[in-house]
Design an enzyme around this catalytic site. Structure first.
Site, PDB file in Angstrom:
ATOM      1  N   CYS A 187     -19.035 -35.271 -20.247  1.00 35.04           N
ATOM      2  CA  CYS A 187     -18.622 -36.561 -19.676  1.00 35.04           C
ATOM      3  C   CYS A 187     -17.394 -36.433 -18.773  1.00 35.04           C
ATOM      4  O   CYS A 187     -17.489 -35.939 -17.666  1.00 35.04           O
ATOM      5  CB  CYS A 187     -18.412 -37.580 -20.794  1.00 35.04           C
TER       6      CYS A 187
ATOM      7  N   GLU B 176     -24.407 -36.637 -24.170  1.00 32.76           N
ATOM      8  CA  GLU B 176     -23.220 -36.719 -25.025  1.00 32.76           C
ATOM      9  C   GLU B 176     -23.492 -37.692 -26.180  1.00 32.76           C
ATOM     10  O   GLU B 176     -24.141 -38.725 -26.000  1.00 32.76           O
ATOM     11  CB  GLU B 176     -22.040 -37.226 -24.189  1.00 32.76           C
TER      12      GLU B 176
ATOM     13  N   ASN C 111     -21.807 -40.495 -21.508  1.00 32.26           N
ATOM     14  CA  ASN C 111     -21.990 -41.917 -21.833  1.00 32.26           C
ATOM     15  C   ASN C 111     -20.946 -42.648 -20.999  1.00 32.26           C
ATOM     16  O   ASN C 111     -19.762 -42.631 -21.348  1.00 32.26           O
ATOM     17  CB  ASN C 111     -21.695 -42.214 -23.308  1.00 32.26           C
TER      18      ASN C 111
ATOM     19  N   GLU D  42     -11.600 -43.111 -27.170  1.00 32.10           N
ATOM     20  CA  GLU D  42     -11.885 -41.693 -27.423  1.00 32.10           C
ATOM     21  C   GLU D  42     -10.642 -40.935 -27.867  1.00 32.10           C
ATOM     22  O   GLU D  42     -10.720 -40.005 -28.670  1.00 32.10           O
ATOM     23  CB  GLU D  42     -12.495 -41.030 -26.185  1.00 32.10           C
TER      24      GLU D  42
ATOM     25  N   LYS E 177     -15.287 -30.987 -26.085  1.00 31.94           N
ATOM     26  CA  LYS E 177     -14.785 -31.686 -24.900  1.00 31.94           C
ATOM     27  C   LYS E 177     -13.281 -31.477 -24.721  1.00 31.94           C
ATOM     28  O   LYS E 177     -12.500 -31.639 -25.658  1.00 31.94           O
ATOM     29  CB  LYS E 177     -15.104 -33.175 -25.031  1.00 31.94           C
TER      30      LYS E 177
ATOM     31  N   ASN F 297     -15.536 -34.048 -29.898  1.00 31.80           N
ATOM     32  CA  ASN F 297     -16.732 -34.458 -29.162  1.00 31.80           C
ATOM     33  C   ASN F 297     -17.391 -33.159 -28.686  1.00 31.80           C
ATOM     34  O   ASN F 297     -16.831 -32.448 -27.848  1.00 31.80           O
ATOM     35  CB  ASN F 297     -16.323 -35.339 -27.980  1.00 31.80           C
TER      36      ASN F 297
END
Length: 314
Positions: free
Chosen positions: A173, A47, A198, A147, A128, A111
């Site tokens: 993730c 990621e 991450n 995020e 994502k 993302n």
């Protein structure tokens, strides 16, 4: 009959805030070269593989914020990766921050992961879905996880694509922690799910979970693989990045739920496994034969009795 695919997990160590795209792409190319030497056909990167994990900071300056996003892919800086991968005949999956403007002129920040075939053609993008963290600064935290400030959820859900001789899926993730991530793709016959992450070792809302971070990382992916009869590869950006420790332990997991390859460092490291996509049938056609054993109307009845708002009929 076997459908073998040589799969590589290209773990990265820390990326500093001042590292340029060219610096990072050089590291990606080094892992790609090693993958070529080892016969890899599909290489999976983490990621946000092109930058440091910038959501740990609250950046108000728009120019600085957007400097972490890719307006196009490939870009001038990433084109050498695409060119060299095509020359070597290696496909890859790459995570990055995407700046996307739609047909109505609205700009979105996602993302994203991109899957590229061995001939250099783009198979698909995945954005994502499960965005973790928070959208506003929380001063009690030792570092931020913003995020929800930087990214919106991907609008397309979990798809699958025919590529690399099989049925491919992607997640990023936090998506890996949710059982529906795997099941939605499992219902579409997925045979390999590629996941970049991450993940800090320190979880501020409940530090008692810190000691279990690596266990939780693996158990969700192993369960998802087993319960859906598919391969899963989880690839980290690990190590101490800008003072924050991140888990590593990148893995390749079989449909049995067993780990067949795992990194042993927190830095740039490649692990490889020769996976047989036909091995999925041992689980998809037996204990997890969905069309025989799965009874979705029972789940609907249970949900109704609990007052849950239900999705559309399958």
């Amino acid at each position: 009959m076997s459908r073998n695919l040589k799969l590589g997990a290209a773990q990265l160590g820390p990326i500093a805030r001042e590292d340029t795209r060219k610096d990072v792409v050089e590291r990606l190319l080094n892992l790609l070269a090693e993958a070529g030497d080892r016969g890899v056909e599909l290489l999976v990167y983490p990621e946000l593989a092109l930058t440091t994990f910038f959501p740990r900071w609250y950046l108000e300056d728009e120019e600085e914020m957007l400097s972490f996003f890719e307006k196009e892919m490939p870009s001038d800086d990433t084109q050498p990766l695409f060119d060299e991968a095509a020359r070597l005949g290696i496909g890859f999956c790459l995570g990055y921050a995407e700046l996307h403007t739609d047909s109505d002129g609205v700009t979105h920040r996602y993302n994203t992961q991109m899957l590229v075939e061995r001939d250099g053609s783009v198979v698909a993008k995945f954005r994502k879905v499960h965005i973790p963290g928070h959208a506003e600064v929380q001063g009690w935290r030792p570092f931020q996880h913003l995020e929800r400030y930087y990214f919106e959820p991907g609008p397309d859900g979990f798809g699958v694509w025919r590529a690399f001789g099989g049925i491919m899926g992607m997640a990023i993730c936090n998506d890996r922690r949710w059982s529906e991530t795997y099941r939605v793709m499992g219902l579409q016959g997925v045979e390999l799910i590629m996941i970049g992450y991450n993940t800090p070792s320190f979880y501020a809302p409940d530090p008692q979970q810190n000691a279990l971070q690596n266990f939780h990382n693996h158990v969700v992916m192993q369960a998802g693989a087993y319960q859906n009869g598919c391969w899963v590869v989880g690839v980290a950006k690990g190590g101490i990045e800008e003072g924050i420790d991140h888990i590593a332990q990148s893995v390749i997991i079989a449909p049995s739920g067993q780990i067949v390859a795992q990194t042993i460092t927190t830095g740039d490291e490649l692990v490889v496994a020769n996976i047989d996509l036909d091995f999925c049938s041992f689980y998809k056609d037996t204990v997890f034969k969905f069309d025989l054993y799965r009874v979705p109307e029972h789940y609907r009845l249970i949900s109704q009795t609990r007052g849950v708002i239900l999705p559309p009929e399958e």
